[in-house]
Design an enzyme around this catalytic site. Structure first.
Site, PDB file in Angstrom:
ATOM      1  N   GLU B 145       0.800  -1.231   0.000  1.00 35.59           N
ATOM      2  CA  GLU B 145       0.000   0.000   0.000  1.00 35.59           C
ATOM      3  C   GLU B 145       0.821   1.264   0.000  1.00 35.59           C
ATOM      4  O   GLU B 145       0.548   2.196  -0.753  1.00 35.59           O
ATOM      5  CB  GLU B 145      -0.922   0.057   1.226  1.00 35.59           C
ATOM      6  CG  GLU B 145      -2.206  -0.691   1.100  1.00 35.59           C
ATOM      7  CD  GLU B 145      -1.993  -2.156   1.351  1.00 35.59           C
ATOM      8  OE1 GLU B 145      -0.862  -2.513   1.723  1.00 35.59           O
ATOM      9  OE2 GLU B 145      -2.933  -2.924   1.168  1.00 35.59           O
ATOM     10  N   HIS B 214     -10.780  -4.676  10.287  1.00 37.27           N
ATOM     11  CA  HIS B 214     -11.494  -4.380   9.053  1.00 37.27           C
ATOM     12  C   HIS B 214     -12.655  -3.434   9.285  1.00 37.27           C
ATOM     13  O   HIS B 214     -13.467  -3.226   8.394  1.00 37.27           O
ATOM     14  CB  HIS B 214     -12.041  -5.678   8.427  1.00 37.27           C
ATOM     15  CG  HIS B 214     -10.995  -6.450   7.710  1.00 37.27           C
ATOM     16  ND1 HIS B 214     -10.193  -7.358   8.336  1.00 37.27           N
ATOM     17  CD2 HIS B 214     -10.618  -6.457   6.414  1.00 37.27           C
ATOM     18  CE1 HIS B 214      -9.362  -7.888   7.455  1.00 37.27           C
ATOM     19  NE2 HIS B 214      -9.596  -7.366   6.283  1.00 37.27           N
TER      20      HIS B 214
END
Lengths: 424, 409
Positions: B145, B214
């Protein structure tokens, strides 16, 4: 040439007979890098061995091989003078920075490039305007080599509005849209993905937009960065997509006070290239001609679309990490050894011995550069400091990012807004 | 560029072949449907950023907006999209539509992210695009990322307009270095030389028992970064409009989507429209209290609103949409009318969007308040897995009702 060999021999790796990095003993105190000029030559993946014979003896070194210069020299007179001028500009400018810092004209963190000029001049002087350069906080000379005027850089260091970043960047953030210098980053490793992105744009222009684009990107960073995740992630992506980028490691053995050998499991950084599928080359970064040769090949590879290259330049910084660094950890012998390999002295000797330039011509260049740098200081001194209204300019490309105020108008439209809504 | 967003403007809309637009659920066949809809000229629908001060714009602008978000809205304002039937689709399809229209319009727009290409995006927002536009334009990245966000930033600096997808917003924590240091700051640090027209988007928020990592709300972490804009979409209509606006904006924009909202269905206009990034949306005009919310909490608020209406309250619900900067104009006008504010958000209590909004309102509208600002946020806990515990972490409609009752006492 050598790169072709590197590619074919990627798996398995070609056996390297001489290893430069000796394993540190338990009583390891500092750098114990052998002073092996010959080691360096044979190790740089065969690429430079032939050129060693072509070139005259470099600097006052241990090497006892002093060959006569051959007929085919590595640079023309023009190129030689251009490179020499760039080397001198880098050195004189940085020395002036040190002076100005101690006189209180610039503040903060200033990282000087003395001793590493060969890498900058060797690589960047081969680039076109459209090629991009990404650097770290040790970026003054990269900006200068790429063509940013000394005035603009010095003003930026003084924090004046005429600086290349209007005084908003400072020593560690040199940007130039005109010369495609994409920074100047304070955190190490941060610029490598940005460089990868610039290379991606080049490939995108060629393959998606079908433009005629062969711009390459150079990413400069140090040995400490070669242990950082962003480095590895970008090596992977660049090799995966064959991006036109060259990763140039300026291995000066020290990350502030951390010796490269104490921080790295395998100190030979060039080896990390083939692990990702790109050639890894090691070169003597104190010799501008050797760097230039390797650079030519790497840049050529990138332009042809053959993908990235990892180049490790063995170099050294004569000064401390920054002007605030007392530089007590490094062994004075080590410093002396590298000082003897000063890239400017070496190259000057080469030019004169090969009759590419006379003493007088080189002196003239040095004088000219002195004047350029003096002029830059004067210009920076006389330039105005940024006014209050500059504070809130350029935070957003589209200033509506400042939002709609309680009176219904965009805050950026409020004439008082740029005078600062915060208490500054 | 400013002209795009300043009111409907002079764009003439040829309401041609309206009969050809049949009501249909959008079967996403990207190639045909996009070109099929784009006949005639394009009407740019602004979010109504009319800058004439003086006249009461709230009512006027509400007419221009599609205020019937989902079925929870009691009184639908029909015909707000003129006489065109529009087409129905799900929120993720609306995002895809907006994205595709922009990619069609400008060859510099590209997408980068994990599994955006061949897989079509983990929430199918980019489905079909790689086949249509090539692997380089819809780039499947390795799992890195920080580096691919940085790569997007470098690409943006050198001329492209990338959209970075974080598979889950939480993953962008790994890209925080690049987002904070480069994305937000480079335009300023370079003295305005490089602009970074990047869009960073992804689903965030608390889902259905996805576990703590998450279920993060990154808007609170990113909100202080100078130089970025943040928007949160909540309906298919504003999802498409904000996606297009974000792509066209020269600022770096972070677009927050919500995992649980991807399957919302709505009818959206056939004509092209772009919304205003800095504007809030009036969901339900009212008189008694201003409820400010965004993203999924909008639906909890609207559900609570039903109960409140039955109890005799008249809440004004505003979906703030623009998380940074706040649309203090819409919010201010509302406060000046109702004098009471309730903020309902999914962010954590500490340092969330609600906290900043409370401060902004207090600073600017203190004199107009009849009661202290109340802010309902999620609990300051890592979202637990157990369903019951997870339910109690976020704000539920009964709590909203209770809060309104307390404020309006």
């Amino acid at each position: 040439m050598a790169f072709a060999r590197s590619i074919h021999h990627l798996h398995p790796l070609p056996p390297v007979s001489n290893t430069r990095g000796l394993k540190p003993s338990p009583l390891f105190l500092g750098s114990i890098r052998p002073d092996s000029h010959t080691h360096t030559i044979t190790r740089s993946s065969v690429s430079v061995s032939s050129s060693a014979q072509r070139r005259s003896a470099v600097a006052a070194n241990v090497s006892d091989v002093k060959t006569k210069p051959a007929a085919n020299l590595l640079v023309t007179k023009e190129e030689g003078l251009e490179v020499y001028e760039d080397l001198i500009l880098g050195r004189v400018f940085e020395d002036m920075c040190a002076q100005m810092y101690y006189r209180g004209k610039m503040f903060g963190f200033v990282h000087l490039y003395n001793g590493q000029e060969a890498v900058s001049s060797g690589f960047i002087k081969l680039l076109k305007q459209g090629d991009s350069v990404v650097s770290t906080y040790r970026d003054h000379v990269h900006a200068l080599s790429k063509g940013v005027p000394a005035r603009a850089v010095m003003s930026e260091l003084f924090g004046k509005t005429t600086g290349c970043c209007r005084g908003q960047g400072g020593s560690m953030h040199m940007f130039s849209a005109e010369h495609n210098v994409l920074g100047g980053f304070a955190f190490i490793g941060e610029g490598i993905p940005v460089a990868t992105g610039a290379a991606f744009t080049s490939k995108y222009k060629r393959e998606v937009l079908k433009e005629d684009c062969d711009d390459v990107t150079l990413a400069f960073f140090g040995d400490g960065t070669a242990n950082n995740g962003q480095f590895f992630e970008c090596l992977n992506m660049a090799a995966l997509w064959k991006l036109p980028i060259i990763f140039v490691v300026e291995n000066n053995l020290w990350a502030i006070g951390m010796s490269h050998l104490r921080a790295t499991s395998d100190p030979e950084i060039w080896k990390k290239g083939p692990a990702f599928g790109m050639p890894g080359v090691h070169v003597d970064g104190m010799d501008v001609l050797k760097v230039r040769e390797v650079a030519k090949e790497a840049i050529g590879r990138a332009r042809r679309g053959e993908g990235p290259t990892l180049v490790e330049c063995e170099t050294y910084r004569f000064r401390g990490h920054s002007l605030a660094d007392p530089d007590e950890l490094r062994d004075p012998d080590e410093k002396a050894r590298y000082a003897a390999r000063d890239p400017i002295t070496q190259f000057k000797k080469y030019l004169i011995e090969n009759k590419l330039a006379s003493e007088a011509e080189l002196k003239a260049i040095e004088k000219k550069i002195d004047e350029v740098v003096e002029d830059a200081v004067e210009f920076a001194d006389e330039s105005p400091a940024p006014s209050r209204s500059q504070l809130l300019e350029n935070v957003f490309a589209d200033p509506r990012g400042f939002g709609i105020g309680p009176d219904g108008r965009y805050r950026c439209e409020d004439p008082k807004f740029t005078e600062g809504t915060a208490q500054v | 560029m400013a002209s795009i967003f300043q009111g409907i403007g002079a764009a003439t809309s040829s309401l041609s072949s309206s009969a050809s637009f049949e009501t249909k659920i959008l079967q996403f066949n990207s190639l045909r449907s996009v070109s099929g809809r784009k006949c005639g000229s394009v009407v740019m629908r602004a979010g109504g950023a009319n800058m004439d001060s003086g006249s009461n714009k709230i009512g006027g602008r509400a007419d221009q907006l599609v205020t019937n978000a989902v079925a929870t809205k009691a009184d639908t304002q029909a015909a707000s999209t003129a006489s065109k039937p529009g087409h129905e689709l799900l929120l993720f399809e609306a995002l895809r539509e907006g994205l595709e229209e922009e990619m069609e319009r400008d060859a510099l727009v590209c997408v980068m992210g994990e599994d955006v290409g061949h897989y079509g995006g983990s929430y199918k927002v980019t489905k079909g695009l790689a086949e249509k536009y090539s692997d380089l334009r819809v780039l499947d990245t390795p799992i890195a990322e920080n580096s691919f966000t940085g790569m997007g930033i470098g690409a943006a600096m050198t001329g492209l307009r990338p959209i970075i997808e974080g598979m889950n917003m939480g993953f962008l924590l790994l890209a925080f270095n690049q987002i904070s240091n480069n994305c937000g700051m480079l335009h300023y640090t370079s003295g305005g030389q490089f602009k970074i027209p990047i869009v960073i988007r992804g689903p965030g928020g608390v889902g259905r028992q996805l576990g703590a990592e998450h279920s993060q709300r990154l808007e609170s972490y990113f909100q202080s970064i100078p130089g970025i804009q943040m928007v949160a979409c909540s309906t298919p209509y504003n999802a498409k409009g904000l996606m297009k606006a974000a792509i066209r904006s020269d600022n770096p924009v972070i677009l927050f989507e919500h995992v649980l909202l991807y399957n919302l269905k709505e009818r959206i206009p056939d004509e092209e429209y772009v919304l205003n990034l800095e504007e809030a949306e009036m969901v339900r005009p009212g008189e008694h209290i201003t409820i400010l919310t965004y993203s999924r909490m909008r639906y909890h608020v609207m559900q609570a609103a039903k109960t409140l209406v039955n109890k005799g309250y008249d809440p004004e619900v505003i979906d703030i949409r623009s998380l940074k900067p706040f649309d203090l104009y819409t919010i201010g006008n509302s406060i000046k009318k109702t004098h009471r504010v309730l903020i309902v958000e999914e962010c954590m209590r500490t340092g969330g969007i609600g906290a900043s909004l409370t401060a902004a309102i207090t600073e600017n509208f203190h004199d107009y308040l009849d009661a202290p600002i109340m802010c309902l946020s999620s609990q300051d806990v890592p979202t637990p897995y157990a369903g019951t515990l997870e339910e109690w972490t976020v704000v539920q409609p009964p709590q909203i009702v209770a809060a309104v009752e307390q404020l309006c006492r």
